[in-house]
Design a protein around this motif. Structure first.
Motif, PDB file in Angstrom:
ATOM      1  N   ARG A 164      18.916  68.987  54.300  1.00 54.35           N
ATOM      2  CA  ARG A 164      18.809  68.217  55.387  1.00 54.35           C
ATOM      3  C   ARG A 164      18.752  66.750  55.394  1.00 54.35           C
ATOM      4  NH1 ARG A 164      19.245  70.376  60.244  1.00 54.35           N
ATOM      5  NH2 ARG A 164      17.707  68.692  60.862  1.00 54.35           N
ATOM      6  N   GLN A 165      18.469  66.374  54.169  1.00 53.76           N
ATOM      7  CA  GLN A 165      18.517  64.741  53.942  1.00 53.76           C
ATOM      8  C   GLN A 165      19.908  64.402  54.608  1.00 53.76           C
ATOM      9  OE1 GLN A 165      18.207  64.180  49.959  1.00 53.76           O
ATOM     10  NE2 GLN A 165      15.967  64.378  49.873  1.00 53.76           N
ATOM     11  N   LYS A 166      20.854  65.004  54.609  1.00 56.84           N
ATOM     12  CA  LYS A 166      22.123  64.651  55.085  1.00 56.84           C
ATOM     13  C   LYS A 166      22.264  64.300  56.587  1.00 56.84           C
ATOM     14  CE  LYS A 166      24.554  67.042  51.249  1.00 56.84           C
ATOM     15  NZ  LYS A 166      25.536  68.157  51.126  1.00 56.84           N
ATOM     16  N   THR A 167      21.191  65.034  57.341  1.00 59.38           N
ATOM     17  CA  THR A 167      21.273  64.843  58.632  1.00 59.38           C
ATOM     18  C   THR A 167      20.303  63.795  59.186  1.00 59.38           C
ATOM     19  OG1 THR A 167      19.114  66.273  58.821  1.00 59.38           O
ATOM     20  CG2 THR A 167      21.317  67.299  58.443  1.00 59.38           C
ATOM     21  N   ILE A 168      19.638  62.922  58.560  1.00 54.31           N
ATOM     22  CA  ILE A 168      18.863  61.923  58.816  1.00 54.31           C
ATOM     23  C   ILE A 168      19.816  60.783  59.398  1.00 54.31           C
ATOM     24  CG2 ILE A 168      17.289  59.722  57.866  1.00 54.31           C
ATOM     25  CD1 ILE A 168      16.620  61.555  55.609  1.00 54.31           C
ATOM     26  N   PRO A 169      19.688  60.391  60.617  1.00 52.41           N
ATOM     27  CA  PRO A 169      20.528  59.619  61.609  1.00 52.41           C
ATOM     28  C   PRO A 169      20.776  58.485  60.766  1.00 52.41           C
ATOM     29  CG  PRO A 169      18.681  60.217  62.884  1.00 52.41           C
ATOM     30  CD  PRO A 169      18.333  60.703  61.169  1.00 52.41           C
ATOM     31  N   GLY A 170      22.111  57.947  60.739  1.00 53.14           N
ATOM     32  CA  GLY A 170      22.634  56.877  60.113  1.00 53.14           C
ATOM     33  C   GLY A 170      22.024  55.441  60.434  1.00 53.14           C
ATOM     34  N   TYR A 171      21.449  55.209  61.606  1.00 54.38           N
ATOM     35  CA  TYR A 171      21.117  53.893  61.943  1.00 54.38           C
ATOM     36  C   TYR A 171      19.360  53.801  61.278  1.00 54.38           C
ATOM     37  CZ  TYR A 171      18.102  56.335  65.461  1.00 54.38           C
ATOM     38  OH  TYR A 171      17.082  57.179  66.279  1.00 54.38           O
ATOM     39  N   PHE A 241       7.518  59.918  57.952  1.00 53.49           N
ATOM     40  CA  PHE A 241       8.543  60.094  58.941  1.00 53.49           C
ATOM     41  C   PHE A 241       9.964  60.535  58.463  1.00 53.49           C
ATOM     42  CE2 PHE A 241      11.784  57.728  61.418  1.00 53.49           C
ATOM     43  CZ  PHE A 241      11.369  58.314  62.653  1.00 53.49           C
ATOM     44  N   ILE A 242      10.350  60.192  57.304  1.00 55.74           N
ATOM     45  CA  ILE A 242      11.603  60.697  56.784  1.00 55.74           C
ATOM     46  C   ILE A 242      11.414  62.163  56.548  1.00 55.74           C
ATOM     47  CG2 ILE A 242      13.316  60.738  54.864  1.00 55.74           C
ATOM     48  CD1 ILE A 242      13.488  58.515  56.932  1.00 55.74           C
ATOM     49  N   GLY A 243      10.354  62.630  56.109  1.00 55.20           N
ATOM     50  CA  GLY A 243       9.969  64.056  55.723  1.00 55.20           C
ATOM     51  C   GLY A 243       9.991  64.682  57.044  1.00 55.20           C
ATOM     52  N   TYR A 244       9.397  64.066  58.278  1.00 51.32           N
ATOM     53  CA  TYR A 244       9.557  64.740  59.458  1.00 51.32           C
ATOM     54  C   TYR A 244      10.974  64.798  60.231  1.00 51.32           C
ATOM     55  CZ  TYR A 244       9.693  64.260  64.592  1.00 51.32           C
ATOM     56  OH  TYR A 244       9.906  64.597  66.364  1.00 51.32           O
ATOM     57  N   LEU A 245      12.083  63.956  59.785  1.00 52.81           N
ATOM     58  CA  LEU A 245      13.237  64.190  60.125  1.00 52.81           C
ATOM     59  C   LEU A 245      13.712  65.116  59.443  1.00 52.81           C
ATOM     60  CD1 LEU A 245      14.191  60.291  60.521  1.00 52.81           C
ATOM     61  CD2 LEU A 245      13.612  61.774  62.323  1.00 52.81           C
ATOM     62  N   ILE A 246      13.578  65.228  58.292  1.00 59.19           N
ATOM     63  CA  ILE A 246      14.017  66.408  57.429  1.00 59.19           C
ATOM     64  C   ILE A 246      13.824  67.533  57.759  1.00 59.19           C
ATOM     65  CG2 ILE A 246      14.058  67.437  55.162  1.00 59.19           C
ATOM     66  CD1 ILE A 246      14.039  64.518  53.991  1.00 59.19           C
ATOM     67  N   GLY A 247      12.522  67.858  58.243  1.00 58.73           N
ATOM     68  CA  GLY A 247      12.141  69.265  58.478  1.00 58.73           C
ATOM     69  C   GLY A 247      12.008  69.709  59.946  1.00 58.73           C
ATOM     70  N   ILE A 248      12.079  68.878  60.897  1.00 58.67           N
ATOM     71  CA  ILE A 248      11.660  69.232  62.443  1.00 58.67           C
ATOM     72  C   ILE A 248      12.627  70.156  62.937  1.00 58.67           C
ATOM     73  CG2 ILE A 248      12.739  67.089  63.591  1.00 58.67           C
ATOM     74  CD1 ILE A 248       9.249  68.789  64.272  1.00 58.67           C
ATOM     75  N   ASN A 249      13.841  69.980  62.341  1.00 59.35           N
ATOM     76  CA  ASN A 249      15.128  70.799  63.211  1.00 59.35           C
ATOM     77  C   ASN A 249      15.498  71.605  62.166  1.00 59.35           C
ATOM     78  OD1 ASN A 249      15.112  69.711  65.900  1.00 59.35           O
ATOM     79  ND2 ASN A 249      15.862  67.779  64.825  1.00 59.35           N
ATOM     80  N   SER A 250      15.127  71.828  61.046  1.00 57.60           N
ATOM     81  CA  SER A 250      15.360  72.830  59.976  1.00 57.60           C
ATOM     82  C   SER A 250      15.569  74.156  60.360  1.00 57.60           C
ATOM     83  CB  SER A 250      14.504  72.830  58.829  1.00 57.60           C
ATOM     84  OG  SER A 250      14.838  73.724  57.696  1.00 57.60           O
TER      85      SER A 250
END
Length: 345
Positions: A164-171, A241-250
């Motif tokens: 899921r780290q790969k799905t963090i938005p590039g911006y 916040f990054i943990g949130y981005l990793i997990g929220i749509n898992s």
């Protein structure tokens, strides 16, 4: 003479890294250096089944105790002080090069198009949204015989976090993602349970430590949080916040539920000072499974309350503030990031 040299060198390091912290170019250099040392350390230590970093901390603790004992012996006092100053110099240099300078990276908030102050009403709307998300996710996870949430497969969960780290938005992040599983339970887990510490990142070995003893609701998100440190996000609330981005749509139900549950609790902590009745209303509307999980969390905390909790809370608060961060009990920056991100999506 040697004592003065090592004491002077330590002071020179303080000044040097302070100057470095003011340079955009130097911070960028240390970000690049972090990628190299992280890859090297993970290759060296990730395959070892126990935490190498924790062993290093034990050795350091023994050394400090040995030094204190030597200070009481007049003949060996000078030599003990010199050895201590030498070790402190080496550790401080390694810490700053491997990790400390990353605290001075540009804040993630600057990367979001809207940078508005947290709004209580928007936080309430979001809390209700995550309440419903939690209710739905809670029906998809496993329970123990007491009806409390349990993790179905910890290894799969850890691999999912890395993917899921790969799905963090590039911006938001252009940091290099690692596929190396370097999650390890801390050997200090029993002590950690009495301090309120759920996990930590070891900058000397690039290992993500977690405490396996607390309720399962905390472990998946804690792992995602510590993996954010492995990516190179030093600030605690940015790692949240990054943990949130990793997990929220898992697609992993355990990780998604833990992330949603953490997000909901963070929103409620933010809201409670302004509107405690709203928070009580939301908690009353927890699903039965969520209520059992919350009761189990409260029971665990009550059983593990001690002076260590207050001590580590105080020292951690000082550490965070000394590294350009808010205190450990302040959630507003995470809420800042969350609300601004929601405005962008």
């Amino acid at each position: 003479m040697k004592k003065r040299f090592w004491a002077g060198l330590l002071l020179a390091q303080f000044l040097l890294f302070f100057v470095f912290s003011k340079s955009v170019w130097m911070i960028s250099f240390f970000e690049s250096l972090f990628e190299i040392q992280k890859k090297t350390h993970q290759l060296l230590f990730s395959w070892i089944p126990f935490s190498v970093g924790d062993v290093l901390y034990v050795i350091l603790g023994i050394f400090i105790l040995y030094t204190i004992i030597k200070l009481f012996k007049k003949k060996e006092r000078n030599r003990a002080i010199i050895k201590f100053l030498f070790v402190i110099n080496v550790l401080y240099f390694c810490y700053q090069v491997f990790w400390g300078m990353l605290y001075f990276q540009p804040p993630i908030l600057y990367k979001l198009s809207s940078q508005k102050e947290p709004d209580i009403n928007k936080a309430k709307i979001l809390a209700l949204k995550y309440l419903e998300k939690c209710k739905a996710s809670r029906t998809m996870v496993k329970e123990d015989k007491n009806g409390v949430f349990i993790i179905s497969d910890l290894t799969s969960l850890q691999l999912e976090i890395l993917q899921r780290q790969k799905t963090i938005p590039g911006y938001i992040s252009s940091k290099k993602v690692s596929s190396v599983n370097s999650f390890k339970p801390s050997i200090f887990k029993s002590v950690m349970s009495f301090t309120g510490i759920l996990g930590y990142y070891n900058p000397f070995t690039a290992e993500a430590q977690y405490n396996p003893q607390p309720p399962a609701t905390t472990i998946p998100f804690t792992s995602a949080h510590e993996s954010s440190h492995q990516l190179g996000f030093a600030r605690e609330q940015e790692a949240n916040f990054i943990g949130y981005l990793i997990g929220i749509n898992s697609t992993n139900s355990d990780l998604r539920y833990s992330t949603e549950y953490f997000t909901l609790k963070s929103l409620l902590r933010f809201i409670i000072e302004e509107d405690p009745s709203f928070v009580k209303s939301v908690q009353k509307n927890y699903s039965e499974g969520m209520k059992r999980d919350r009761a189990f969390e409260k029971s665990f905390i009550l059983k593990h309350q001690s002076w260590l909790d207050d001590f580590f809370g105080f020292t951690n608060n000082l550490f965070l503030k000394s590294n350009q961060q808010e205190g450990s009990v302040t959630y507003s920056y995470f809420i800042d990031l969350l609300l601004n991100y929601e405005n962008n999506t």
